[in-house]
Motif scaffolding. Structure first.
Motif, short mmCIF file in Angstrom:
data_model
loop_
_atom_site.label_atom_id
_atom_site.label_comp_id
_atom_site.label_asym_id
_atom_site.label_seq_id
_atom_site.Cartn_x
_atom_site.Cartn_y
_atom_site.Cartn_z
N GLU A 124 0.83 -1.21 0.00
CA GLU A 124 0.00 0.00 0.00
C GLU A 124 0.86 1.25 0.00
OE1 GLU A 124 -3.77 0.39 1.97
OE2 GLU A 124 -3.44 -1.52 2.99
N HIS A 125 0.41 2.26 -0.76
CA HIS A 125 1.09 3.55 -0.80
C HIS A 125 0.06 4.64 -0.53
CE1 HIS A 125 4.60 1.62 -2.71
NE2 HIS A 125 3.71 0.95 -3.43
N HIS A 126 0.42 5.62 0.29
CA HIS A 126 -0.47 6.73 0.63
C HIS A 126 0.27 8.06 0.44
CE1 HIS A 126 -3.61 4.19 2.54
NE2 HIS A 126 -2.58 3.42 2.88
N PRO A 127 0.54 8.45 -0.79
CA PRO A 127 1.25 9.72 -1.01
C PRO A 127 0.42 10.91 -0.54
CG PRO A 127 0.39 8.86 -3.08
CD PRO A 127 0.19 7.78 -2.06
N GLN A 128 1.09 11.91 0.04
CA GLN A 128 0.42 13.09 0.58
C GLN A 128 0.81 14.33 -0.24
OE1 GLN A 128 -1.67 13.01 3.33
NE2 GLN A 128 -1.41 10.78 3.43
N GLN A 129 -0.07 15.32 -0.19
CA GLN A 129 0.25 16.59 -0.85
C GLN A 129 1.47 17.22 -0.19
OE1 GLN A 129 -2.39 19.52 -2.36
NE2 GLN A 129 -1.84 21.00 -0.79
N GLY A 130 2.39 17.73 -1.00
CA GLY A 130 3.56 18.43 -0.49
C GLY A 130 3.39 19.93 -0.71
N ASN A 131 3.95 20.43 -1.81
CA ASN A 131 3.80 21.85 -2.12
C ASN A 131 2.34 22.21 -2.36
OD1 ASN A 131 6.54 21.77 -2.04
ND2 ASN A 131 6.88 22.68 -4.06
N ALA A 132 2.01 23.46 -2.09
CA ALA A 132 0.63 23.91 -2.29
C ALA A 132 0.24 23.77 -3.75
CB ALA A 132 0.51 25.37 -1.86
N LYS A 133 -1.00 23.35 -3.98
CA LYS A 133 -1.49 23.14 -5.34
C LYS A 133 -2.85 23.83 -5.50
CE LYS A 133 0.97 18.78 -5.73
NZ LYS A 133 1.62 18.90 -4.39
N LEU A 134 -2.96 24.63 -6.56
CA LEU A 134 -4.20 25.31 -6.91
C LEU A 134 -4.74 24.69 -8.19
CD1 LEU A 134 -2.97 28.97 -6.29
CD2 LEU A 134 -4.13 27.45 -4.68
N CYS A 135 -6.04 24.47 -8.25
CA CYS A 135 -6.62 23.71 -9.36
C CYS A 135 -7.76 24.44 -10.04
CB CYS A 135 -7.16 22.37 -8.86
SG CYS A 135 -5.93 21.27 -8.14
N LEU A 136 -7.77 24.34 -11.36
CA LEU A 136 -8.95 24.68 -12.15
C LEU A 136 -9.46 23.36 -12.70
CD1 LEU A 136 -10.83 26.78 -13.54
CD2 LEU A 136 -9.25 26.69 -15.49
N CYS A 137 -10.65 22.97 -12.27
CA CYS A 137 -11.21 21.67 -12.65
C CYS A 137 -12.15 21.82 -13.83
CB CYS A 137 -11.94 21.04 -11.46
SG CYS A 137 -10.89 20.78 -10.02
N THR A 138 -11.94 20.98 -14.83
CA THR A 138 -12.79 20.98 -16.02
C THR A 138 -13.19 19.54 -16.33
OG1 THR A 138 -10.95 20.73 -17.59
CG2 THR A 138 -11.52 22.98 -16.91
N CYS A 139 -13.96 19.37 -17.39
CA CYS A 139 -14.38 18.02 -17.80
C CYS A 139 -13.94 17.77 -19.23
CB CYS A 139 -15.90 17.88 -17.70
SG CYS A 139 -16.55 18.01 -16.01
N LEU A 140 -13.56 16.54 -19.50
CA LEU A 140 -13.13 16.14 -20.83
C LEU A 140 -14.31 16.06 -21.79
CD1 LEU A 140 -10.61 13.47 -19.59
CD2 LEU A 140 -10.00 15.51 -20.93
N PRO A 141 -14.07 16.06 -23.10
CA PRO A 141 -15.17 16.07 -24.07
C PRO A 141 -16.13 14.90 -23.95
CG PRO A 141 -13.10 16.61 -25.15
CD PRO A 141 -12.75 16.19 -23.75
N GLU A 142 -15.67 13.78 -23.40
CA GLU A 142 -16.56 12.61 -23.32
C GLU A 142 -17.56 12.69 -22.17
OE1 GLU A 142 -12.41 11.18 -21.78
OE2 GLU A 142 -13.21 12.53 -23.32
N VAL A 143 -17.53 13.75 -21.38
CA VAL A 143 -18.45 13.87 -20.26
C VAL A 143 -19.89 14.01 -20.77
CG1 VAL A 143 -18.40 16.40 -20.09
CG2 VAL A 143 -18.79 15.02 -18.03
N ASP A 144 -20.83 13.52 -19.98
CA ASP A 144 -22.24 13.75 -20.26
C ASP A 144 -22.58 15.17 -19.78
OD1 ASP A 144 -25.13 13.93 -19.49
OD2 ASP A 144 -25.19 11.89 -20.25
#
Length: 229
Positions: free
Chosen positions: A86-106
């Protein structure tokens, strides 16, 4: 200036907004928010993911196995047997996200889950460049990565992963229950700036993000590669 941009970008993607005003500002002004990755642990029940910022995967490997004797005077034997590590990687450096959806999304699912006002982005790679240049202009040391979300959190895989692949799962991986989202993320990774210990998402009591001022991107010009749908 060398641009710190990596990842594979689709030909197009969609971004949903609950507010028509926000959708129009994205297209006409290039104004939008890049949310802290860990903040996705909160929100409405349908979208909340309390596991954000922490990966979980099981890869093939040798695992310790204990053999106990019914006789308390006998020694416990420890061997190593083939299994899954088992591996449980954790966030290190701060990360900011813009979330979008791929073309195949309904699109019906997208409107119901994220907002009925949809913008189509026809050049995601150019958007990544614009985000990068904006942060650099503000003096930020930043890497922009485009990544498709992987929906296998907590599952077994049939191959070994490199160290980098395991670390990346902290911001690229979600449980299978979110797979209908077909998510693509623009991730801004801040060099040398981990999330502060006082952040409430990592055990602190701070309610205001240290990087709050970085979360609004204001390009100040129309995004000609985007349109309202």
């Amino acid at each position: 200036m060398q641009k710190r941009i990596c990842g594979e970008f689709p030909k197009s993607c969609y971004r949903a907004f609950s507010s028509k005003v926000e959708a129009r500002r994205f297209v006409s002004e290039g104004t939008f928010r890049m949310r802290c990755l860990l903040s996705f642990r909160e929100g409405d029940k349908a979208r909340r993911d309390p596991t954000e910022g922490c990966g979980h995967i099981l890869t093939p490997g040798m695992v310790p196995t204990l053999w106990f004797s019914p006789n308390p005077d006998d020694k416990t034997i420890v061997t190593r047997e083939p299994g899954y590590v088992e591996h449980h990687p954790q966030q290190g450096n701060a990360k900011l996200c813009l979330c979008t959806c791929l073309p195949e999304v309904d699109l019906g699912h997208m409107r119901k889950a994220f907002g009925k006002h949809i913008v189509r982005i026809d050049d995601p790679a150019k958007l990544a460049e614009d985000i990068h240049d904006y942060y650099v202009s503000k003096g930020a040391r930043i890497l922009i990565e485009g990544c498709r979300v992987i929906y296998n959190k907590g599952q077994k895989v049939d191959r070994l992963l490199t160290a980098n692949e395991r670390v990346d799962l902290a911001y690229k991986q979600k449980p299978d229950s979110f797979s209908h989202d077909c998510e693509f993320r623009f991730v801004a990774i801040k060099f040398g700036e981990p999330c502060p210990e006082e952040c409430k998402f990592i055990g602190g009591e701070g309610t205001k993000c240290k990087f709050e001022e970085c979360q609004t991107v204001a390009l100040g010009r129309p995004l000609k590669y985007s349109s309202l749908w």
